[in-house]
Design an enzyme around this catalytic site. Structure first.
Site, short mmCIF file in Angstrom:
data_model
loop_
_atom_site.label_atom_id
_atom_site.label_comp_id
_atom_site.label_asym_id
_atom_site.label_seq_id
_atom_site.Cartn_x
_atom_site.Cartn_y
_atom_site.Cartn_z
N ASP A 504 89.40 9.88 53.37
CA ASP A 504 90.38 10.46 52.45
C ASP A 504 89.69 10.92 51.15
O ASP A 504 88.58 10.47 50.81
CB ASP A 504 91.44 9.40 52.13
N ASP A 574 100.64 15.37 54.17
CA ASP A 574 101.38 14.10 54.11
C ASP A 574 102.85 14.31 54.43
O ASP A 574 103.59 13.34 54.61
CB ASP A 574 101.26 13.48 52.71
C1 DGJ Z 1 96.74 10.04 51.36
C2 DGJ Z 1 96.76 10.32 52.83
O1 DGJ Z 1 97.06 11.65 53.06
C3 DGJ Z 1 97.75 9.36 53.50
O2 DGJ Z 1 97.85 9.65 54.86
C4 DGJ Z 1 97.29 7.95 53.26
O3 DGJ Z 1 96.09 7.73 53.93
C5 DGJ Z 1 97.13 7.68 51.76
N1 DGJ Z 1 96.33 8.68 51.12
C6 DGJ Z 1 96.52 6.33 51.55
O4 DGJ Z 1 96.28 6.07 50.23
#
Ligand code: DGJ
Length: 764
Positions: A504, A574
């Site tokens: 991430d 997301d």
């Molecule tokens: C952002 C990501 O896009 C989510 O899927 C998740 O992993 C969160 N970060 C976790 O902090």
């Protein structure tokens, strides 16, 4: 002659020494080459799959042919490299005259502004977007590049340019993919003067389209939870700049473009030029219609706040800029790009696995991960056919929420008292492999790492450090930070049986200072950071070759052809609302293959917009990419497990077609369309899968008839419903021509309805 050509190859293979001796050797080799290569044969190598690069010595014209494409360039009377043609493949017998520069519209307009140049430096009266702009220590900022020599090596063409008086060299690299006709371009700069110079702007090259005033630009924009929106605009005189100044790719613009003719509305016909930049840092692509209505597309690292000090004897290679042409419209352009990405960009392409069905606990538990909770979810996930179980954020350091812990990559003992091993063993015993979330480039100020190394983050001395999501960005350009990031990941992978990392990168840069280096070297952070990121990923892949990696960036903010060289899949957004996702996925697949796009089935109503959708609808939406499940399985009813098990099993029957096949947008959800329909056809054309979605019926109109694409016209196909039943009266087996020309009806009425059908070839 053979010896000298070998020397030339060696330079490319081994890199150049940075010393004075190296620079002189370089000059000597090129001066020799200038003479020696003039004796090159008129015809270059013939490539497999009907591709070739040919050079006509008399006219000084290079012709690159592959797939359905011809790309022609040549050296004009001013020794500039000039574009002559880029488009649908020409006849082998077609010839080009010796290129000649185009004189400007007036006697006081330099021809550099109207001649279609492949790579032009700022100097000599240039007003259009330059590919290169430098400042020398003596204040000179004028650079005029001229052809010196070239080399053809199978599907590669290198053209060497040099400034008219100073020892600044630029080698233009061209590499043609024989199957798709996608051309990779980059430029390698070498400073063979005795002093450093500052690169203020540097692009990989310029693509020039044929003259015209009826072009339309498509590009992708977005934001967190709203990525991948398709935009269209007529290209008018002036410049449109797509860019990121964020230090990474960004969701606001994606480094991809497509240009076709304004009148062409059909997805699958018409001239379309497209391209994508392979760079995960700040970038820019400018699309400029010049004063004589030529379209110039120039792309590379962003010139904003840029200033790369290139030492005497040093060289600089730009990112790759890929581009292609399709005669089959924007749909054909995406299909070529998808094919190119899967065969040439995504790692391990020869052995690449299909995306396993994964479960991720983020939306179910957020930071509240612990051994027993994750084990309970793993059992439930395994029962519906999940193949990979991924623990998301929260397993490390003092990570109770997003305020603390980033940077402290040891397992939280309260949550996992015996480390990760018991959970990993459990996941394996359930027949799944194990994946883990990391965010290696970030640190919370509330962390042991930051307390120990406050100087490791991007910052300007004495200035505030702007936090985003309570975190700061580690300066990965620093050798010690790079070493730290590699070491902790290497250790994590050595100590745990991990098959997958979700990598991430949640926030963008701010205060991009690097106080540890000299002021005139600080801006190198834009380049060195990304190079180190790629190097860490590469090193991990070599050392842990079984580990797959997902690029995630607070959703889909770091997706580009640079990061995709090191990652197997990406997180598109997301936003997991299955309806919003249709347009997100639609935009994504203009540029990137469905085979790298992960999509989760999550809970309903969704947190994004409180919309409720059936589990079947949610599955069908996610089944158009790599299928994941992110719902809280603890809340599911027995019938949800039955449905999910059935859908996962069906997905496994069709996933190769979805992930590796050719994608046709039968009805695109753009512009508020009530419908969204995709069709994927397997590479051998033996299977096709259609996903159809309805937003809301109006006035009792039937759902539009679907006219399939990409089937073998004379092949026979059996139709079956993947979910629900086919429309009453639909024949069971008919020819490809029938399904494409007569079409097929689907029964969808009401709000938020979905269905899927598959066609299977009945004959060998
Ligand atoms: C952002 C990501 O896009 C989510 O899927 C998740 O992993 C969160 N970060 C976790 O902090």
């Amino acid at each position: 002659m053979i010896l000298k050509r070998a020397e030339y190859t060696c330079r490319n293979c081994l890199g150049l020494s940075r010393g004075r001796a190296g620079s002189w050797a370089f000059v000597r080799i090129y001066l020799l080459l200038g003479i020696l290569l003039s004796g090159f044969p008129a015809v270059g190598q013939k490539l497999s799959n009907d591709a070739s690069i040919r050079y006509d010595e008399k006219t000084q014209v290079f012709r690159i042919d592959a797939a359905d494409i011809s790309y022609v360039l040549g050296i004009n009377e001013n020794k500039q490299v000039q574009t002559l043609y880029w488009g649908r493949r020409l006849s082998a017998s077609d010839t080009f005259a010796k290129p000649h520069s185009d004189s400007g519209p007036s006697s006081f307009e330099s021809s550099v502004n109207t001649t279609r140049l492949e790579f032009v430096a700022w100097g000599g009266g240039l007003y259009v977007e330059p590919d290169l702009k430098v400042t020398f220590p003596d204040g000179n900022r004028d650079l005029v590049l001229q052809y010196v020599s070239h080399k053809i090596d199978a599907n590669k063409l290198n053209i060497l340019l040099k400034d008219i008086s100073r020892n600044v060299f630029v080698e233009l690299h061209y590499e043609m993919d024989a199957t798709t006709g996608v051309l990779r371009r980059s430029a390698e700069l070498r400073n063979d003067t005795r002093e450093p110079l500052i690169l203020e702007q540097v692009a990989s090259g310029t693509w020039t389209l044929p003259r015209g005033d009826d072009y339309r630009l498509r590009y992708l924009t977005g934001r967190w939870a709203g990525e991948w929106q398709v935009n269209e605009q007529t290209i008018r005189p002036g410049k449109t700049v797509l860019e990121s100044r964020r230090g990474s790719t960004g969701a606001q613009n994606n480094p991809w473009f497509a240009i076709d003719r304004t009148g062409a509305n059909d997805q699958d016909s018409g001239d379309t030029w497209f391209g994508a930049l392979g760079w995960s840092g700040s970038w820019q692509i400018s699309i400029e219609q010049d004063q004589v209505r030529q379209i110039r597309v120039t792309g590379g690292p962003n010139s904003f706040d840029f200033g790369y000090k290139l030492a005497a004897g040093a060289h600089f290679e730009t990112p790759s800029f890929y581009a292609g042409y399709s005669h089959d419209g924007i749909g054909g352009a995406s299909r070529l790009l998808h094919r190119f990405e899967l065969a040439n960009i995504v790692p391990h392409t020869q052995t690449a696995k299909l995306r396993p069905v994964l479960y991720n606990s983020w939306e179910a538990t957020e930071f509240k991960v612990d051994e027993s909770g994750q084990e309970a979810l793993a059992e439930k996930a395994a029962s519906i056919g999940v193949e990979r179980f991924v623990v998301d954020d929260g397993w490390f350091g003092q990570r109770a929420d997003d305020h603390a812990g980033l940077g402290d990559w040891s397992v939280n003992p309260a949550k996992f008292p015996h480390g990760l091993k018991p959970l990993i063993d459990k996941v394996h015993s359930l027949g799944m492999d194990f994946g883990l979330w990391v965010e290696p480039e970030m640190v919370n100020p509330d962390s042991d790492l930051y307390r120990k190394h406050p100087d490791w983050v991007l910052n300007f001395t004495g200035r505030p450090r702007t936090e985003g999501r309570h975190q700061l960005v580690l300066n990965l350009a620093r050798p010690d930070v790079r070493e730290y990031v590699f070491r902790f990941l290497d250790k994590l992978l050595n100590e745990n049986d991990i098959a997958f990392l979700k990598w991430d990168f949640n926030r963008n840069w701010s205060e991009p200072g690097w106080p540890a280096v000299a002021p005139d070297e600080q801006k190198q952070v834009y380049i060195n950071y990304v190079r180190n990121l790629y190097a860490v990923l590469e090193e991990l892949r070599v050392k842990h070759s079984h580990v797959e990696i997902e690029s995630c960036s607070g959703g889909g903010s770091r997706v580009d052809l640079g990061i995709l060289q090191y990652t197997d899949e990406v997180w598109a957004s997301d936003n997991t609302d299955a309806f919003d996702r249709l347009s997100i996925q639609n935009g994504f697949t203009y540029a990137y293959a469905p085979g790298v796009m992960m999509s989760w089935v999550t809970d309903s109503p969704t947190w994004v917009n409180l919309r409720s959708l059936s589990l079947e609808y949610r599955f069908l939406s996610s089944m158009q990419g790599g299928l994941g499940i992110g719902a809280n399985l603890n809340n599911w009813k027995p019938e949800d497990f039955t449905t999910a098990k059935k859908m996962v099993s069906q997905y496994k029957q069709i996933r190769e077609t979805v992930q590796r096949g050719s994608l046709y947008r039968l009805i695109s959800p753009e512009n508020g369309s009530e419908y969204s329909v995709t069709e994927s056809v397997s590479q051998d054309q033996r299977q096709a899968v259609v996903f159809a979605f309805l937003h809301s019926s109006r006035m009792n109109y039937p759902y539009p008839r679907l006219y399939l694409r990409g089937l073998k016209a004379d092949g026979k196909y059996r139709i079956k419903a993947l979910d629900g039943a086919v429309h009453a009266g639909t024949p069971e087996i008919e020819s490809g021509a029938f399904w494409m020309q007569h079409g097929v009806d689907v029964d969808l009425k009401g709000d938020f309805q979905a269905t899927a059908i598959a066609l299977e070839a009945t004959e060998n």
